[in-house]
Scaffold this motif. Structure first.
Motif, PDB file in Angstrom:
ATOM      1  N   ILE A 232       0.842  -1.200   0.000  1.00 11.70           N
ATOM      2  CA  ILE A 232       0.000   0.000   0.000  1.00 11.70           C
ATOM      3  C   ILE A 232       0.875   1.248   0.000  1.00 11.70           C
ATOM      4  CG2 ILE A 232      -1.724   1.324   1.300  1.00 11.70           C
ATOM      5  CD1 ILE A 232      -2.980  -1.311   2.118  1.00 11.70           C
ATOM      6  N   SER A 233       1.809   1.310   0.891  1.00 10.19           N
ATOM      7  CA  SER A 233       2.821   2.377   0.872  1.00 10.19           C
ATOM      8  C   SER A 233       3.892   2.017   1.867  1.00 10.19           C
ATOM      9  CB  SER A 233       2.207   3.734   1.242  1.00 10.19           C
ATOM     10  OG  SER A 233       3.214   4.743   1.265  1.00 10.19           O
ATOM     11  N   HIS A 234       5.147   2.329   1.510  1.00 11.68           N
ATOM     12  CA  HIS A 234       6.238   2.237   2.480  1.00 11.68           C
ATOM     13  C   HIS A 234       6.864   3.608   2.710  1.00 11.68           C
ATOM     14  CE1 HIS A 234       5.890  -2.046   2.698  1.00 11.68           C
ATOM     15  NE2 HIS A 234       5.956  -2.126   1.391  1.00 11.68           N
ATOM     16  N   GLU A 235       6.217   4.614   2.183  1.00 12.32           N
ATOM     17  CA  GLU A 235       6.736   5.983   2.286  1.00 12.32           C
ATOM     18  C   GLU A 235       5.852   6.849   3.167  1.00 12.32           C
ATOM     19  OE1 GLU A 235       9.453   7.678   1.086  1.00 12.32           O
ATOM     20  OE2 GLU A 235      10.355   5.777   0.486  1.00 12.32           O
ATOM     21  N   VAL A 236       5.098   6.249   4.072  1.00 14.63           N
ATOM     22  CA  VAL A 236       4.344   7.026   5.048  1.00 14.63           C
ATOM     23  C   VAL A 236       5.345   7.857   5.850  1.00 14.63           C
ATOM     24  CG1 VAL A 236       2.762   6.919   7.003  1.00 14.63           C
ATOM     25  CG2 VAL A 236       2.614   5.206   5.179  1.00 14.63           C
ATOM     26  N   ARG A 237       4.982   9.088   6.164  1.00 15.61           N
ATOM     27  CA  ARG A 237       5.869   9.952   6.945  1.00 15.61           C
ATOM     28  C   ARG A 237       6.301   9.204   8.212  1.00 15.61           C
ATOM     29  NH1 ARG A 237       4.297  14.473  10.140  1.00 15.61           N
ATOM     30  NH2 ARG A 237       2.173  14.050   9.450  1.00 15.61           N
ATOM     31  N   LYS A 238       7.578   9.281   8.531  1.00 17.28           N
ATOM     32  CA  LYS A 238       8.133   8.530   9.655  1.00 17.28           C
ATOM     33  C   LYS A 238       7.334   8.803  10.927  1.00 17.28           C
ATOM     34  CE  LYS A 238      11.808   7.146   7.307  1.00 17.28           C
ATOM     35  NZ  LYS A 238      11.726   5.843   6.614  1.00 17.28           N
ATOM     36  N   TYR A 239       6.970   7.762  11.615  1.00 15.75           N
ATOM     37  CA  TYR A 239       6.286   7.817  12.911  1.00 15.75           C
ATOM     38  C   TYR A 239       4.885   8.428  12.858  1.00 15.75           C
ATOM     39  CZ  TYR A 239      11.298   7.680  14.029  1.00 15.75           C
ATOM     40  OH  TYR A 239      12.637   7.370  14.061  1.00 15.75           O
ATOM     41  N   ALA A 240       4.363   8.723  11.666  1.00 15.89           N
ATOM     42  CA  ALA A 240       3.076   9.435  11.552  1.00 15.89           C
ATOM     43  C   ALA A 240       1.932   8.426  11.541  1.00 15.89           C
ATOM     44  CB  ALA A 240       3.059  10.315  10.299  1.00 15.89           C
ATOM     45  N   ILE A 241       1.512   8.036  12.731  1.00 15.92           N
ATOM     46  CA  ILE A 241       0.483   7.013  12.875  1.00 15.92           C
ATOM     47  C   ILE A 241      -0.802   7.415  12.159  1.00 15.92           C
ATOM     48  CG2 ILE A 241      -0.975   5.824  14.573  1.00 15.92           C
ATOM     49  CD1 ILE A 241       1.429   6.156  16.553  1.00 15.92           C
ATOM     50  N   ARG A 242      -1.220   8.680  12.310  1.00 18.77           N
ATOM     51  CA  ARG A 242      -2.473   9.090  11.680  1.00 18.77           C
ATOM     52  C   ARG A 242      -2.378   9.068  10.154  1.00 18.77           C
ATOM     53  NH1 ARG A 242      -5.486  14.725  12.676  1.00 18.77           N
ATOM     54  NH2 ARG A 242      -3.866  15.372  11.214  1.00 18.77           N
ATOM     55  N   ASP A 243      -1.227   9.471   9.610  1.00 20.52           N
ATOM     56  CA  ASP A 243      -1.064   9.376   8.155  1.00 20.52           C
ATOM     57  C   ASP A 243      -1.266   7.935   7.692  1.00 20.52           C
ATOM     58  OD1 ASP A 243      -0.379  12.060   8.196  1.00 20.52           O
ATOM     59  OD2 ASP A 243       1.429  11.813   6.973  1.00 20.52           O
ATOM     60  N   GLY A 244      -0.623   7.012   8.389  1.00 22.17           N
ATOM     61  CA  GLY A 244      -0.775   5.608   8.018  1.00 22.17           C
ATOM     62  C   GLY A 244      -2.208   5.139   8.146  1.00 22.17           C
ATOM     63  N   ALA A 245      -2.861   5.558   9.227  1.00 23.95           N
ATOM     64  CA  ALA A 245      -4.257   5.173   9.450  1.00 23.95           C
ATOM     65  C   ALA A 245      -5.150   5.704   8.324  1.00 23.95           C
ATOM     66  CB  ALA A 245      -4.732   5.691  10.804  1.00 23.95           C
ATOM     67  N   LEU A 246      -4.869   6.929   7.884  1.00 25.74           N
ATOM     68  CA  LEU A 246      -5.630   7.526   6.786  1.00 25.74           C
ATOM     69  C   LEU A 246      -5.456   6.733   5.492  1.00 25.74           C
ATOM     70  CD1 LEU A 246      -5.060  11.340   7.155  1.00 25.74           C
ATOM     71  CD2 LEU A 246      -7.182  10.312   6.361  1.00 25.74           C
ATOM     72  N   LEU A 247      -4.231   6.336   5.211  1.00 25.16           N
ATOM     73  CA  LEU A 247      -3.996   5.604   3.962  1.00 25.16           C
ATOM     74  C   LEU A 247      -4.706   4.255   3.998  1.00 25.16           C
ATOM     75  CD1 LEU A 247      -0.288   6.430   3.049  1.00 25.16           C
ATOM     76  CD2 LEU A 247      -2.354   7.783   2.745  1.00 25.16           C
ATOM     77  N   LEU A 248      -4.704   3.610   5.147  1.00 18.40           N
ATOM     78  CA  LEU A 248      -5.460   2.355   5.269  1.00 18.40           C
ATOM     79  C   LEU A 248      -6.952   2.599   5.088  1.00 18.40           C
ATOM     80  CD1 LEU A 248      -3.725   0.646   8.329  1.00 18.40           C
ATOM     81  CD2 LEU A 248      -3.519  -0.007   5.918  1.00 18.40           C
ATOM     82  N   TRP A 249      -7.437   3.683   5.681  1.00 18.27           N
ATOM     83  CA  TRP A 249      -8.844   4.050   5.571  1.00 18.27           C
ATOM     84  C   TRP A 249      -9.240   4.214   4.099  1.00 18.27           C
ATOM     85  CZ3 TRP A 249     -11.418   8.456   3.786  1.00 18.27           C
ATOM     86  CH2 TRP A 249     -12.712   8.672   4.280  1.00 18.27           C
ATOM     87  N   CYS A 250      -8.332   4.811   3.327  1.00 17.49           N
ATOM     88  CA  CYS A 250      -8.585   4.977   1.887  1.00 17.49           C
ATOM     89  C   CYS A 250      -8.494   3.657   1.135  1.00 17.49           C
ATOM     90  CB  CYS A 250      -7.533   5.913   1.266  1.00 17.49           C
ATOM     91  SG  CYS A 250      -7.622   7.633   1.757  1.00 17.49           S
ATOM     92  N   ALA A 251      -7.472   2.881   1.441  1.00 19.00           N
ATOM     93  CA  ALA A 251      -7.106   1.770   0.558  1.00 19.00           C
ATOM     94  C   ALA A 251      -7.852   0.475   0.834  1.00 19.00           C
ATOM     95  CB  ALA A 251      -5.594   1.510   0.649  1.00 19.00           C
ATOM     96  N   LEU A 252      -8.082   0.158   2.099  1.00 10.60           N
ATOM     97  CA  LEU A 252      -8.563  -1.194   2.411  1.00 10.60           C
ATOM     98  C   LEU A 252      -9.886  -1.561   1.745  1.00 10.60           C
ATOM     99  CD1 LEU A 252      -7.418  -1.839   6.090  1.00 10.60           C
ATOM    100  CD2 LEU A 252      -6.285  -2.374   3.920  1.00 10.60           C
ATOM    101  N   PRO A 253     -10.839  -0.627   1.619  1.00 11.00           N
ATOM    102  CA  PRO A 253     -12.086  -1.038   0.961  1.00 11.00           C
ATOM    103  C   PRO A 253     -11.894  -1.513  -0.480  1.00 11.00           C
ATOM    104  CG  PRO A 253     -12.381   1.038   2.132  1.00 11.00           C
ATOM    105  CD  PRO A 253     -10.910   0.737   2.139  1.00 11.00           C
ATOM    106  N   TYR A 254     -10.777  -1.134  -1.114  1.00 13.44           N
ATOM    107  CA  TYR A 254     -10.539  -1.531  -2.498  1.00 13.44           C
ATOM    108  C   TYR A 254      -9.678  -2.784  -2.613  1.00 13.44           C
ATOM    109  CZ  TYR A 254     -12.680   2.862  -3.529  1.00 13.44           C
ATOM    110  OH  TYR A 254     -13.601   3.887  -3.614  1.00 13.44           O
ATOM    111  N   MET A 255      -9.243  -3.302  -1.464  1.00 12.45           N
ATOM    112  CA  MET A 255      -8.429  -4.516  -1.481  1.00 12.45           C
ATOM    113  C   MET A 255      -9.341  -5.727  -1.356  1.00 12.45           C
ATOM    114  SD  MET A 255      -5.290  -3.543  -1.748  1.00 12.45           S
ATOM    115  CE  MET A 255      -4.868  -1.805  -2.008  1.00 12.45           C
ATOM    116  N   PRO A 256      -8.933  -6.868  -1.927  1.00 10.33           N
ATOM    117  CA  PRO A 256      -9.683  -8.095  -1.668  1.00 10.33           C
ATOM    118  C   PRO A 256      -9.593  -8.416  -0.174  1.00 10.33           C
ATOM    119  CG  PRO A 256      -8.065  -8.416  -3.432  1.00 10.33           C
ATOM    120  CD  PRO A 256      -7.787  -7.080  -2.816  1.00 10.33           C
TER     121      PRO A 256
END
Lengths: 268, 268, 268
Positions: free
Chosen positions: A34-58
């Protein structure tokens, strides 16, 4: 299917090492990064990307590692979402918004069974030593119950990626993410703005108040092409969120906008 | 096989979401990411990378999304190349040079059949909502004719990644791409230079005229190692193009060179 | 399984082209990208990443291309490691530390058989023209002996990723890599430090001497969480190396540290 999201960076080999660990245990697992370039230590950024991406994943196993507390007492967890997915990572809020989007959490377990880990566990790379091998074992058919004991859902560290207060004629929110185009994601949905200012129409003028008394008049637009190249717009992004952008430009750089900036929106 | 090329950036989850959409529809599709770091909105950069990469890919479905006009009336298209590949993306020229390298276009269709799209189509993410699912359906066996009606090839937006005027003793061209090494790709082939100045030999001195009356004396070299580390050379890159570089250095940064800069080459 | 490590950069299509070449020859090969963002021409950086990553990869074919000498007389080689892996790349030291970690080299061959290469070999892209197709043929079952004649192991260009002098009460080493977190990897193992200063304990104060007479008092810590956020620590990284870091910070940027900087460590 296993997905990976981390702040490991793509120059370093850490993300690839997680791939290696996974395919060593589950040779037939398909991996989506999904991404390995999330801003370092930025938990909310990572959470946001999961929020966006997971519904489109099998339906699958989703490993996320933004883990400033690695090596401390923070818990490694596996949560089962209503859709059937398992999310794996540290108990620091990272997994919560993504799990919500998959129907919510139906069970949570502490990752505790060392038989599913690598033989040697270091204090700084649980992505490799714990999370990836556990994910691989689950993908290879190991039962979720094997990872460790069930824990109370109420005990999980909460996190929200939305931040909106809907008032009478006014929506108070904040910037929650700036994407690689320089588009500015707000912590509010279109429905929040409708709740505050009423029905929206293409070209309707809005007034945005930023920090430092800065004010911005920007139209609501249904698509980038509704405004001239370089001109700003407020629109609904492809995930239903409010977003502030320059058509074919980078508004975050132009206006010096970043995470956490408060934004108040009124009808102009 | 499906390849992807976009300007989505690897920090954001957009490219991964396209993967997710594809494997949800076509679980056995193999995906090769050509690049997701194309300069934002740079249609010609993307076209150039396809021109380089597609001949080395197996016959397959190639999705490309550099799409500043997303949400406007620009057409989503699928073109069939002579080699048997299908190229999918916006009708803005992006697909044309790559299709040329695969033998040219033998048929073009408007992507119009909403049954092959995601159920909800947003105005800003057609890579996810239209292009990826259509590609996945084709990879899974859906007939190309199903995507929509045939359109005139002559109606497609043209684009060239080459720009060369071969004169008597002089080649006029321009910089079309600077790669991550800082090597400067010119819009001309070696054959163009031979046409202008005659047969080339290792070490033959050339005179390059850049903008701002800058002149550069650089030898033609058959390989980087023909000149000292740090020294400049003009050579044929691995795609047959003329290229200006510093051996083990970054000539673009050293000389401040960028896209669109005119370059005139004469025998020194 | 085939792994790839290069300095090609992820914006350019070169790494993807290697994928395309491989899957054209060996459609069932699984590819893991270790990194394509190795610092340009930095052979030791690439060697370090292989040293870290290869033990976690399944037995397979590992292609590495950091190749400032491409097109010159430097030899293309394939080495067989004791674990059963084959490493493929230029003979410039790049493959040596990784091969050591896989049990050492048991055979080395010159890549010479053009039947395993692409039909046209350019002077600047042997990753595409030679290394990838050879790896793909091996993955598809071609015998290693086919690539070319055996060569003396003693003739291979040596390279070490460690640099430590263990004295009485003092360890002399240097910075060998700065990772994307800004953590500073030293060319010494924990055992080297123990050899110099005796047994280590969480919180034990160490005195580090850097260039320019800079001195730093930093505790030994068993985990990041042993020190406050932002505070420095010396710890054993997840590969057994000594590492200098700020907890949740970027010490390399804070102190302006980079590759090759000498570091001397004493008990404080």
């Amino acid at each position: 299917l296993i997905t990976l999201l981390t702040d490991f960076g793509i120059r370093d080999p850490s993300a690839a090492i997680c791939h290696g660990v996974i395919v060593s245990i589950a040779p037939h697992a398909e991996i989506v990064d999904i991404s390995h370039e999330v801003r370092k230590y930025a938990i909310r950024d990572g959470a946001l990307l999961l929020w966006c991406a997971l519904p489109y994943m099998p339906i699958g196993i989703h490993v996320a590692v933004i883990d400033p507390g690695v090596g401390t007492a923070r818990r490694p967890i596996a949560v089962l979402a209503a859709r059937g997915d398992v999310l794996i990572g540290p108990d620091n809020g990272l997994l919560m918004p993504g799990a919500d989007r998959l129907g919510g959490i139906v069970a949570a377990r502490l990752i505790e069974n060392r038989e599913l880990w690598l033989p040697i566990v270091t204090s700084s790379f649980h992505g490799r030593d714990i999370f990836s091998p556990v994910a691989a074992h689950l993908a290879a058919g190991t039962d979720l119950a094997t990872v460790g004991p069930q824990i109370e859902q109420a005990s999980l560290v909460p996190l929200s990626v939305l931040a909106a207060r809907v008032g009478d004629g006014v929506l108070e929110t904040q910037i929650v993410y700036v994407d690689t185009f320089g588009n500015v994601k707000l912590g509010a949905l279109t429905s929040d703005l409708v709740g505050a200012v009423g029905r929206l129409a293409d070209g309707m003028p809005l007034s945005l108040q930023l920090s430092g008394r800065r004010r911005l008049d920007v139209p609501w637009a249904t698509t980038f092409g509704s405004v001239a190249p370089g001109a700003p717009l407020v629109y609904e992004d492809s995930y239903g969120r409010l977003c502030l952008a320059d058509n074919q430009g980078d508004i975050a750089t132009r206006l010096g906008l970043g995470d956490g900036e408060p934004v108040t929106i009124r009808r102009a």
